[in-house]
Design a protein around this motif. Structure first.
Motif, mmCIF file in Angstrom:
data_model
loop_
_atom_site.group_PDB
_atom_site.id
_atom_site.type_symbol
_atom_site.label_atom_id
_atom_site.label_comp_id
_atom_site.label_asym_id
_atom_site.label_seq_id
_atom_site.Cartn_x
_atom_site.Cartn_y
_atom_site.Cartn_z
ATOM 1 N N GLU A 221 0.843 -1.202 0.000
ATOM 2 C CA GLU A 221 0.000 0.000 0.000
ATOM 3 C C GLU A 221 0.876 1.250 0.000
ATOM 4 O OE1 GLU A 221 -3.210 0.704 -0.085
ATOM 5 O OE2 GLU A 221 -4.203 -1.210 0.197
ATOM 6 N N VAL A 222 1.888 1.221 0.817
ATOM 7 C CA VAL A 222 2.795 2.370 0.878
ATOM 8 C C VAL A 222 3.466 2.568 -0.485
ATOM 9 C CG1 VAL A 222 4.871 3.323 1.932
ATOM 10 C CG2 VAL A 222 3.233 2.069 3.344
ATOM 11 N N VAL A 223 3.924 1.478 -1.048
ATOM 12 C CA VAL A 223 4.576 1.531 -2.356
ATOM 13 C C VAL A 223 3.634 2.144 -3.381
ATOM 14 C CG1 VAL A 223 5.420 0.146 -4.283
ATOM 15 C CG2 VAL A 223 6.104 -0.419 -1.949
ATOM 16 N N SER A 224 2.404 1.733 -3.325
ATOM 17 C CA SER A 224 1.422 2.245 -4.263
ATOM 18 C C SER A 224 1.286 3.766 -4.142
ATOM 19 C CB SER A 224 0.086 1.556 -4.007
ATOM 20 O OG SER A 224 -0.895 2.045 -4.868
ATOM 21 N N GLY A 225 1.226 4.242 -2.919
ATOM 22 C CA GLY A 225 1.126 5.677 -2.703
ATOM 23 C C GLY A 225 2.345 6.422 -3.215
ATOM 24 N N ILE A 226 3.489 5.847 -2.997
ATOM 25 C CA ILE A 226 4.730 6.459 -3.459
ATOM 26 C C ILE A 226 4.761 6.507 -4.979
ATOM 27 C CG2 ILE A 226 7.227 6.133 -3.663
ATOM 28 C CD1 ILE A 226 7.149 4.929 -0.815
ATOM 29 N N GLU A 227 4.469 5.394 -5.574
ATOM 30 C CA GLU A 227 4.556 5.300 -7.029
ATOM 31 C C GLU A 227 3.613 6.302 -7.686
ATOM 32 O OE1 GLU A 227 4.488 4.434 -11.011
ATOM 33 O OE2 GLU A 227 2.700 4.337 -9.746
ATOM 34 N N GLN A 228 2.417 6.321 -7.201
ATOM 35 C CA GLN A 228 1.404 7.227 -7.747
ATOM 36 C C GLN A 228 1.902 8.677 -7.729
ATOM 37 O OE1 GLN A 228 -0.772 5.040 -8.379
ATOM 38 N NE2 GLN A 228 -2.757 5.989 -8.794
ATOM 39 N N THR A 229 2.355 9.085 -6.573
ATOM 40 C CA THR A 229 2.817 10.465 -6.414
ATOM 41 C C THR A 229 4.033 10.748 -7.292
ATOM 42 O OG1 THR A 229 2.118 10.242 -4.119
ATOM 43 C CG2 THR A 229 3.353 12.214 -4.692
ATOM 44 N N ALA A 230 4.952 9.812 -7.307
ATOM 45 C CA ALA A 230 6.149 9.982 -8.123
ATOM 46 C C ALA A 230 5.740 10.178 -9.577
ATOM 47 C CB ALA A 230 7.051 8.766 -7.984
ATOM 48 N N GLY B 156 -6.033 -5.528 16.345
ATOM 49 C CA GLY B 156 -4.831 -5.488 15.513
ATOM 50 C C GLY B 156 -4.276 -4.081 15.388
ATOM 51 N N PHE B 157 -3.522 -3.871 14.347
ATOM 52 C CA PHE B 157 -2.932 -2.559 14.069
ATOM 53 C C PHE B 157 -2.583 -2.551 12.591
ATOM 54 C CE2 PHE B 157 -0.446 1.195 14.268
ATOM 55 C CZ PHE B 157 -0.556 1.769 15.529
ATOM 56 N N ASP B 158 -2.971 -1.514 11.891
ATOM 57 C CA ASP B 158 -2.695 -1.301 10.455
ATOM 58 C C ASP B 158 -3.979 -1.025 9.682
ATOM 59 O OD1 ASP B 158 -0.006 -1.693 10.703
ATOM 60 O OD2 ASP B 158 0.066 -3.660 9.730
ATOM 61 N N ASP B 159 -5.007 -1.826 9.975
ATOM 62 C CA ASP B 159 -6.216 -1.833 9.169
ATOM 63 C C ASP B 159 -5.915 -2.183 7.727
ATOM 64 O OD1 ASP B 159 -8.945 -1.775 8.751
ATOM 65 O OD2 ASP B 159 -8.924 0.330 8.132
ATOM 66 N N LEU B 160 -5.341 -3.342 7.554
ATOM 67 C CA LEU B 160 -5.142 -3.870 6.214
ATOM 68 C C LEU B 160 -6.507 -4.079 5.572
ATOM 69 C CD1 LEU B 160 -2.460 -6.621 6.898
ATOM 70 C CD2 LEU B 160 -2.114 -4.230 6.232
ATOM 71 N N PHE B 161 -6.492 -4.148 4.296
ATOM 72 C CA PHE B 161 -7.700 -4.389 3.537
ATOM 73 C C PHE B 161 -8.517 -5.564 4.094
ATOM 74 C CE2 PHE B 161 -9.967 -6.137 -0.143
ATOM 75 C CZ PHE B 161 -10.604 -4.992 -0.573
ATOM 76 N N ILE B 162 -7.833 -6.607 4.441
ATOM 77 C CA ILE B 162 -8.540 -7.806 4.879
ATOM 78 C C ILE B 162 -9.154 -7.694 6.274
ATOM 79 C CG2 ILE B 162 -7.315 -9.514 3.509
ATOM 80 C CD1 ILE B 162 -5.626 -9.892 6.193
ATOM 81 N N PRO C 54 -2.889 5.262 7.597
ATOM 82 C CA PRO C 54 -3.180 5.683 6.231
ATOM 83 C C PRO C 54 -1.973 5.374 5.354
ATOM 84 C CG PRO C 54 -2.619 7.595 7.553
ATOM 85 C CD PRO C 54 -2.533 6.407 8.459
ATOM 86 N N MET C 55 -1.857 4.113 4.995
ATOM 87 C CA MET C 55 -0.634 3.626 4.357
ATOM 88 C C MET C 55 -0.320 4.322 3.044
ATOM 89 S SD MET C 55 -1.581 -0.315 5.247
ATOM 90 C CE MET C 55 -3.350 -0.121 5.066
ATOM 91 N N ARG C 56 -1.318 4.360 2.196
ATOM 92 C CA ARG C 56 -1.127 5.003 0.894
ATOM 93 C C ARG C 56 -0.762 6.476 1.078
ATOM 94 N NH1 ARG C 56 -3.789 2.369 -2.110
ATOM 95 N NH2 ARG C 56 -3.210 2.491 -4.295
ATOM 96 N N ARG C 57 -1.454 7.106 1.993
ATOM 97 C CA ARG C 57 -1.192 8.519 2.277
ATOM 98 C C ARG C 57 0.233 8.701 2.809
ATOM 99 N NH1 ARG C 57 -1.328 13.608 2.216
ATOM 100 N NH2 ARG C 57 -1.718 14.902 4.050
ATOM 101 N N MET C 58 0.684 7.765 3.592
ATOM 102 C CA MET C 58 2.039 7.854 4.118
ATOM 103 C C MET C 58 3.053 7.773 2.985
ATOM 104 S SD MET C 58 1.474 5.578 7.547
ATOM 105 C CE MET C 58 3.169 5.501 8.104
ATOM 106 N N GLY C 59 2.754 6.932 2.025
ATOM 107 C CA GLY C 59 3.617 6.846 0.856
ATOM 108 C C GLY C 59 3.628 8.162 0.102
ATOM 109 N N GLN C 60 2.451 8.698 -0.049
ATOM 110 C CA GLN C 60 2.326 9.975 -0.746
ATOM 111 C C GLN C 60 3.127 11.056 -0.033
ATOM 112 O OE1 GLN C 60 -1.726 11.374 -0.755
ATOM 113 N NE2 GLN C 60 -1.113 13.388 -1.468
ATOM 114 N N LEU C 61 2.964 11.130 1.271
ATOM 115 C CA LEU C 61 3.693 12.124 2.058
ATOM 116 C C LEU C 61 5.195 11.949 1.916
ATOM 117 C CD1 LEU C 61 1.625 12.223 5.351
ATOM 118 C CD2 LEU C 61 2.177 14.183 3.888
ATOM 119 N N ALA C 62 5.629 10.717 1.984
ATOM 120 C CA ALA C 62 7.061 10.448 1.874
ATOM 121 C C ALA C 62 7.583 10.951 0.538
ATOM 122 C CB ALA C 62 7.325 8.955 2.026
ATOM 123 N N MET C 63 6.833 10.675 -0.506
ATOM 124 C CA MET C 63 7.281 11.079 -1.834
ATOM 125 C C MET C 63 7.252 12.592 -1.990
ATOM 126 S SD MET C 63 8.531 9.887 -4.605
ATOM 127 C CE MET C 63 9.220 11.045 -5.797
#
Lengths: 371, 371
Positions: A99-108, A294-300, A314-323
DNA sequence: TTGTAGGCGTTATCAT
DNA sequence: ATGATAACGCCTACAA
């Protein structure tokens, strides 16, 4: 070819029919076709105002028709900017990471950057190799997610002349830029939720020992216990490794206790999966007999049985922020070093009000009750 | 910065202490230091036998000490080989895809290749853009996984002068190289398994209509039914979209039937997740009331409640195969076009022997029984 | 508005 | 065994 694989005998016809691979037209080819010099082509393609509108149009048309694509490698050589970033993950095959990767890639991508993905497989040697390959590829920046071997090669990373961002770093160094979740607050929220449900024997099923995020979540758990005036019981703290298998064994340990917990805070959703499985295998029910969080709130998490109470990152968002942050650093702006993002408690059905103790146990408790 | 995010005011100290970013030494710098010409440095670093062992050693030492890393971009310019590949996925944030990606990345890395990851987000426009960016980056080859828009931009792909491999392609063209799972055999295996358990009303909960793999799995299902002499009932075929949400609704439809199925073959594990949830929400149990089977054998299939019977796809291996195959094509070898990999039935606890029909229903059936 | 010349950091091709 | 020189394809002065 091994025997699990079949290759059809059919042969591929070369698309286009020709066997010869014609090579890509260069800027000079286009220049020749357009009867201008190649710098003019370069300018036209970059929509420079310095070029006559009509010739620019003509040039672009010709470039288009001949399928010309400017070589990013040549450009990178001269501009000393590749518009690529390197992304190191321990493994993509993990719902959190991907999910994080996805957010990063998108933003990049939205900013014209391409990303080199490297899977270190949690192998320090490999991780070193990929970082070196990033150096050779002259990436403009690097993002490392949830690295566990960070400490090992951080010096190496900082030797490189490019900005680096760590996502959910496990070995935070003072000088490193990073994006992190509020682990403490998140864990505190679940544990408080559990205490609010009347649980007094709340266990913590952690990650492997020694990691930052585990330590912080554990601290949140402790804080919640303190706030609820629940005495900390060391035997209720066990460790897995963030994956279901190990969590099962850890949960087994908890269930073998003379006085087992009525609720468990798991380091992450994957661990919760293992915990729930262990609980079922012991013939107990979630949440009737034991609450699990749990912790994360994965899709499943929404599709487990029962659906899992957890802390959303907010995994995707975290990726976005990082990028986005990396982009700023690349363009030379100074900025905050530690970015912290908020987590959110998601209550589903894996947590419930504690069962009333058995009559005898209740007797025994009565005397001890403080309030 | 929005309000879900906090930036600490602490500033990062530049690693190394200096503000100035010194630029990386070039091969000429090394040459100067070693008092040789730069081609000699190049040769030494490539362990060419054409260079004196001692000087080579000295050169390598100097290069090492000065942290020299040859620029892959400059090399790519002259050799016309970047040793990079482009990987297009509809989304990495999918357990199936990310496993395949992992296999590809691993293999690429082992062969000195770096991979550009691009997430098309199932958006044709975006997919087009990333493929163009791959062209500009002069990747040596391209892998596209489970593309749904393949047909749209396949012409564009084939316009590029690099080999392309499709993994689980949904629009197989004759000339395309691809790696695929044996969909038909896999689906046939589950459906046969279900029939063997005594089920006669077996439903098929498919993917969105119109995709290759869905069609093949459906064909496998039909074949199993035929082999078991079960009459095909069109009302037992419904469609989702490969994700839990849509599968829930599809399952709702099945359960609303006057005569609902006693077993369901799902297009994939994600769909099975949704189906199971729907079933539970209807107050029914898996597998006591209805058997559910998936496809893929995602990591989580072993941790659902009950653990999921499914068909295993060797996802990581498929990625590996795709990459190895691509490497062959890159090096100019001709080879098989369609690679098919075997699937494997994994029986867990979500499928069970069919419940005996209610007495009345049994009555009614008696007359109709053929054998 | 356009063209000429130079250089980015390599490898390849010649000489020597 | 080594060095000089010329590409590779682009961009950026600077000149015209």
């Amino acid at each position: 070819m091994s025997d699990d694989v079949t290759g059809e005998v059919t042969r591929a016809a070369r698309p286009g029919g020709s066997k010869r691979v014609l090579h890509q037209p260069s800027i000079k080819d286009i220049a020749k076709l357009a009867r201008v010099s190649h710098p003019t082509v370069s300018r036209a393609l970059q929509y420079s105002p310095l070029v006559n509108a009509k010739t620019a149009e003509k040039i672009r048309k010709i470039a288009e028709e001949s399928g010309y694509r400017a070589s990013a490698v040549a450009r990178g050589l001269v501009t000393r900017q590749t518009r690529t970033i390197g992304l190191v993950v321990t493994t993509v095959a993990d719902p959190f990471t991907s999910e994080v990767v996805s957010g990063i890639e998108q933003t990049a991508n939205d900013h014209g950057y391409s990303v080199f993905l490297a899977d270190s497989n949690a192998d320090p040697e490999r991780e070193k190799r990929v970082v070196q390959s990033f150096a050779e590829r002259r990436v403009d920046g690097i993002i490392v997610t949830s690295s566990r071997v960070g400490a090992l090669y951080l010096p190496m990373l900082s030797q490189m002349r490019v900005p680096i961002i760590l996502v959910n770093d496990q070995h935070p160094g003072a000088f490193v830029h990073s994006v992190m979740i509020c682990n403490l607050e998140g864990a505190q929220a679940v544990a408080t939720h559990l205490a609010g449900l009347g649980h007094r024997r709340i266990a913590y099923l952690g990650d492997e020992f020694g990691y930052q995020s585990d330590a912080e979540r554990f601290a949140g758990y402790r804080a919640a216990l303190d706030a609820a005036r629940i005495r900390f019981a060391p035997e209720l703290v066990v460790h897995g490794d963030g994956k279901p298998e190990a969590a099962m064994r850890a949960m087994d340990t908890l269930l073998a206790l003379r006085n087992p917990p009525t609720a468990v805070c798991c380091y992450n959703d994957m661990s919760a999966l293992g915990a729930m499985r262990s609980i079922r295998l012991h013939g107990l029910r979630v949440p009737e007999d034991i609450s699990v969080a749990g912790f994360d709130d994965l899709f499943i998490a929404a599709y487990t049985q029962p659906p899992l109470t957890t802390v959303r990152q907010p995994m995707r968002r975290m990726g976005q922020l990082a990028m986005e942050h990396l982009l700023m650093l690349i363009s030379g702006e100074e900025s905050a070093v530690k970015i912290k993002v908020q987590s959110e408690l998601i209550v589903r059905e894996s947590t419930a009000r504690v069962k009333l103790p058995e009559p005898r146990a209740r007797q025994a408790l009565k005397g001890k009750r403080k309030q």
